[in-house]
Design an enzyme around this catalytic site. Structure first.
Site, PDB file in Angstrom:
ATOM      1  N   ASP A   1       0.931  -1.281   0.300  1.00  0.00           N
ATOM      2  CA  ASP A   1       0.034  -0.392  -0.071  1.00  0.00           C
ATOM      3  C   ASP A   1       0.991   1.044   0.386  1.00  0.00           C
ATOM      4  O   ASP A   1       2.239   1.184   0.092  1.00  0.00           O
ATOM      5  CB  ASP A   1      -0.760   0.048   0.966  1.00  0.00           C
ATOM      6  CG  ASP A   1      -2.160   0.660   1.235  1.00  0.00           C
ATOM      7  OD1 ASP A   1      -3.354  -0.537   0.880  1.00  0.00           O
ATOM      8  OD2 ASP A   1      -2.442   2.013   0.940  1.00  0.00           O
TER       9      ASP A   1
ATOM     10  N   ASN B   1      -5.430  -5.471  -6.411  1.00  0.00           N
ATOM     11  CA  ASN B   1      -6.964  -4.971  -5.831  1.00  0.00           C
ATOM     12  C   ASN B   1      -6.767  -3.495  -5.359  1.00  0.00           C
ATOM     13  O   ASN B   1      -7.719  -2.504  -5.683  1.00  0.00           O
ATOM     14  CB  ASN B   1      -6.895  -4.981  -4.145  1.00  0.00           C
ATOM     15  CG  ASN B   1      -8.250  -4.120  -3.415  1.00  0.00           C
ATOM     16  OD1 ASN B   1      -9.159  -3.891  -3.540  1.00  0.00           O
ATOM     17  ND2 ASN B   1      -7.330  -3.458  -2.555  1.00  0.00           N
TER      18      ASN B   1
ATOM     19  N   TYR C   1     -13.382   5.933 -14.162  1.00  0.00           N
ATOM     20  CA  TYR C   1     -13.065   4.622 -13.567  1.00  0.00           C
ATOM     21  C   TYR C   1     -14.041   3.300 -14.330  1.00  0.00           C
ATOM     22  O   TYR C   1     -13.354   2.043 -14.531  1.00  0.00           O
ATOM     23  CB  TYR C   1     -14.332   4.546 -11.864  1.00  0.00           C
ATOM     24  CG  TYR C   1     -14.082   3.517 -10.721  1.00  0.00           C
ATOM     25  CD1 TYR C   1     -12.937   3.292 -10.066  1.00  0.00           C
ATOM     26  CD2 TYR C   1     -15.290   2.682 -10.970  1.00  0.00           C
ATOM     27  CE1 TYR C   1     -12.989   2.201  -9.132  1.00  0.00           C
ATOM     28  CE2 TYR C   1     -15.474   1.789 -10.415  1.00  0.00           C
ATOM     29  CZ  TYR C   1     -14.433   1.938  -9.325  1.00  0.00           C
ATOM     30  OH  TYR C   1     -14.140   0.355  -8.713  1.00  0.00           O
TER      31      TYR C   1
ATOM     32  N   LYS D   1     -11.284   0.506 -15.062  1.00  0.00           N
ATOM     33  CA  LYS D   1     -12.381  -1.088 -14.950  1.00  0.00           C
ATOM     34  C   LYS D   1     -12.595  -1.791 -15.888  1.00  0.00           C
ATOM     35  O   LYS D   1     -12.327  -3.599 -15.970  1.00  0.00           O
ATOM     36  CB  LYS D   1     -12.765  -1.429 -13.925  1.00  0.00           C
ATOM     37  CG  LYS D   1     -12.810  -0.831 -12.552  1.00  0.00           C
ATOM     38  CD  LYS D   1     -12.298  -1.524 -10.949  1.00  0.00           C
ATOM     39  CE  LYS D   1     -12.127  -1.131  -9.954  1.00  0.00           C
ATOM     40  NZ  LYS D   1     -11.376  -1.937  -9.327  1.00  0.00           N
TER      41      LYS D   1
ATOM     42  N   THR E   1     -16.395   0.604   4.156  1.00  0.00           N
ATOM     43  CA  THR E   1     -15.057   1.117   3.570  1.00  0.00           C
ATOM     44  C   THR E   1     -15.092   2.710   4.306  1.00  0.00           C
ATOM     45  O   THR E   1     -16.117   3.192   4.293  1.00  0.00           O
ATOM     46  CB  THR E   1     -14.354   0.629   2.684  1.00  0.00           C
ATOM     47  OG1 THR E   1     -15.334   1.400   1.690  1.00  0.00           O
ATOM     48  CG2 THR E   1     -15.067  -1.263   1.955  1.00  0.00           C
TER      49      THR E   1
END
Ligand SMILES: [Zn+2]
Length: 666
Positions: A449, A497, A563, A567, A599
């Protein structure tokens, strides 16, 4: 070596002999030069009362499966002393009888099984008995004139026992050797050295027994220092060379195949490890045998020597087969022929020593034993030559049922044990949930990360490693891969991810920068992660790639062009990857989550605003799907684990929604 006795701590124990036994056992257990990982054993003799209130002499001896470093009072098995002493008078005794009689002589049948050395502890006429496999003493005894060295060092104050297989035969030998000693004779004995095995000390005073152990080992260490042996281990002074992660991954794969299940491989490239591997005589001295026979169940008799070629592992397995055939009496079945450790070099480049274990814990234990063995071998070499026990003696211990029992712990093996996973974007949200669940299911996980918080991932869990990594940088990914392979040996699961959700904007209003950034992170970085990891994944155990897509792929929404297009591109990338990697056995599948509201992205305010926009309650908004269910990051994590496991062994190129059912897609 110094005594770790602390008067204040000892005083606080009161006068309970078992509490004192626990205390000094732990003092020894926490010094790796004395005791490592379940090695050694201790006991105390007390007069207890049985169920009927009658007095009974009991030996509290370390129970099987306990470690001296962390032992508790309940880790000691209470065995009737008279039974143990009587067993020592037998000429012979089958292991099965010994175990059965000892068990039936226990004051508490639910206590752990007594140590294989219980009879020996029982016949020594002192309240406290301490036994270790201290490096320095064993190394001195593992030299050509070892017995003379030990005698010269300790004089007549110690009994010297030649190497005898542990268990009844050893107890019986010492019983015969000492049966004529009077109480006065015993007073002149400080301890006992078991050649090529370890040390015993004893005293009615628990502190004295412990400190005698320290004094004996300290004397041996001083002898090594005086003779220059202490500093003999060779230390490489240059920086560790870089290695090809795919080569190490291939070694790990082959070891796991020999073992029968996925294993971890850990590279120790410390200056000391490289110094050992770099010795011109390394292959010779490393393969003479273990430091003490007890180690064989962890390390096998000898390591594999890897010098740039993988056939070494086939040769290792063949030679293990011959070793088995040479010593098998016809009644045994062969254990797996996989090495537990190795020396790894390539031409002039010494990479270090490798430890191979089924679990993180096993790998750590092996790695620690290897570190101490390397050193002891070089001490003994300095003193004229490392002499290990003949293969037959090691075989006897390796195939001794009672030793193998030590390895058999209750409980099933977690589904993903031995596997290694990468999770990008692991610090929060779905990535965090996936990381936690993979760890729960037994995998080792490297979390990547940008958020520095990721570095604390491995703080309390040796199966986890958190690395700060910018997934848009190829070099950063390569560095992370090298660290992953050095620590765990390879990679089996890639959970790609990492992603961002740009602020909504119509195509008309969308600026170039927001578009490019979404493409870079939501699409291109995944390609980089694949490109970096494929050479290593190729050598993985049932390798599996899970790409986190989005419901926006099959059901895009207005205002999310940057986005959705990224994707969708990512999904197409995954499909091509599935086609390209199928022949390598690498499965590539895509998950399309939707409405994962637990989240950080979805604060209460954002949720309330969204619900209001659609004229529904927050609850209705969260469960607006065919099943009327709330989708959590845990649901996504479960799907990732299923795809990574054998449940989907025959599935690749699939796109699986995790969204409660979307009426626009179904
Ligand atoms: Zn022992």
């Amino acid at each position: 070596m110094q005594s770790r006795w602390n008067e204040k701590q000892a005083k606080a124990l009161g006068d309970d002999p078992l509490a004192l036994r626990v205390y000094t056992s732990r003092l020894m257990g926490n010094d790796p030069f004395l005791v490592m990982h379940g090695g050694g054993n201790t006991s105390v003799k007390v007069t207890d009362t049985d169920f009927f209130g009658d007095p009974v002499d009991i030996l509290y001896v370390k129970g099987s499966g306990w470690d001296l470093a962390t032992i508790e009072p309940q880790g000691f098995a209470p065995v009737r002393l008279d039974v143990l002493k009587r067993l020592a008078t037998f000429e012979t005794l089958a292991d099965s009888d010994m175990v059965r009689v000892q068990k039936s002589a226990m004051l508490d049948p639910s206590a752990p099984g007594p140590s294989v050395e219980a009879i020996l502890h029982g016949i020594l006429p002192f309240r406290f008995v301490d036994h270790t496999h201290a490096d320095a003493v064993v190394a001195l005894s593992n030299t050509p004139d070892g017995e003379a060295r030990i005698r010269e060092l300790y004089g007549d104050s110690v009994l010297i026992v030649p190497y005898i297989m542990p268990g009844f035969v050893l107890a019986r030998y010492i019983y015969e050797m000492t049966r004529d000693l009077t109480a006065d004779d015993w007073k002149r004995v400080d301890g006992m050295v078991l050649m090529s095995h370890g040390v015993f000390t004893f005293h009615d005073d628990g502190r004295k027994s412990y400190e005698r152990m320290i004094e004996m080992v300290d004397a041996a260490e001083k002898r090594l220092q005086a003779g220059g042996a202490w500093s003999a281990p060779r230390i490489a002074d240059d920086k560790a060379p870089s290695f090809d992660p795919a080569t190490l991954a291939a070694i790990r794969k082959q070891v796991g195949e020999l073992r029968g299940f996925p294993v971890h491989a850990r590279l120790d490239d410390s200056a000391e490890a490289r110094g050992f591997v770099d010795r011109s005589d390394a292959a010779d001295i490393a393969t003479r045998g273990p430091l003490t026979p007890d180690h064989v169940i962890r390390t096998k008799r000898v390591p594999v020597i890897l010098d740039g070629s993988s056939p070494a592992l086939d040769a290792y397995a063949e030679s293990y087969q011959s070793y088995f055939d040479d010593h098998n009496d016809g009644t045994l079945s062969r254990l797996d022929p996989a090495p537990r450790w190795g020396l790894w070099k390539d031409g002039r480049e010494a990479y270090g020593t490798l430890a191979f274990g089924r679990s993180i814990k096993e790998t750590q234990i092996i790695s620690d034993i290897v570190g101490h063995t390397r050193r002891a071998i070089q001490w003994a070499e300095h003193l004229g030559g490392w002499t290990a026990l003949p293969a037959r003696d090691i075989f006897e211990v390796e195939y001794w049922e009672l030793e193998q029992l030590k390895l058999k712990k209750a409980g099933s093996v977690p589904a993903l044990q031995g596997k290694v996973a990468w999770v990008t974007g692991a610090a929060s949200g779905i990535g965090k949930a996936v990381t936690e669940m993979l760890l729960e299911r037994g995998a080792a996980v490297v979390g990547l990360d940008l958020d520095p918080a990721i570095e604390s991932l491995g703080d309390s869990n040796p199966a986890a490693l958190g690395l700060v990594c910018d997934v848009t940088q190829s070099q950063a990914l390569e560095d992370a891969l090298a660290r992953t392979v050095k620590r765990f040996g390879g990679l089996d699961i890639l959970v790609s991810n990492a992603g961002i959700f740009p602020a909504g904007a119509t195509i008309e209003d969308l600026d170039d920068e927001a578009w490019d950034r979404s493409m870079e992170i939501n699409l291109t970085s995944h390609r980089r992660a694949l490109k970096t990891t494929i050479p290593v994944l190729r050598h993985g155990f049932d390798p599996s790639v899970v790409i986190v897509g989005s419901k926006n792929v099959p059901a895009p929404g207005p205002g999310a062009a940057a986005y959705s297009a990224a994707k969708a591109g990512l999904t197409q990338l995954a499909r091509v990857a599935a086609l390209e990697l199928g022949t390598d056995g690498i499965r590539v599948n895509v998950l399309h989550p939707n409405g994962v509201f637990d989240t950080a992205l979805w604060t209460d305010e954002v949720l309330a605003a969204r619900a209001e926009k659609y004229g529904v309650t927050v609850e209705q908004y969260k469960t607006n799907n065919v099943l009327g269910t709330e989708v959590s990051s845990k649901d996504v994590a479960k799907a990732v684990c299923a795809l990574a496991d054998r449940d989907f062994a025959a599935t690749t190129g699939a796109q699986i929604p995790v969204d409660g059912g979307n009426d626009r897609v179904i």
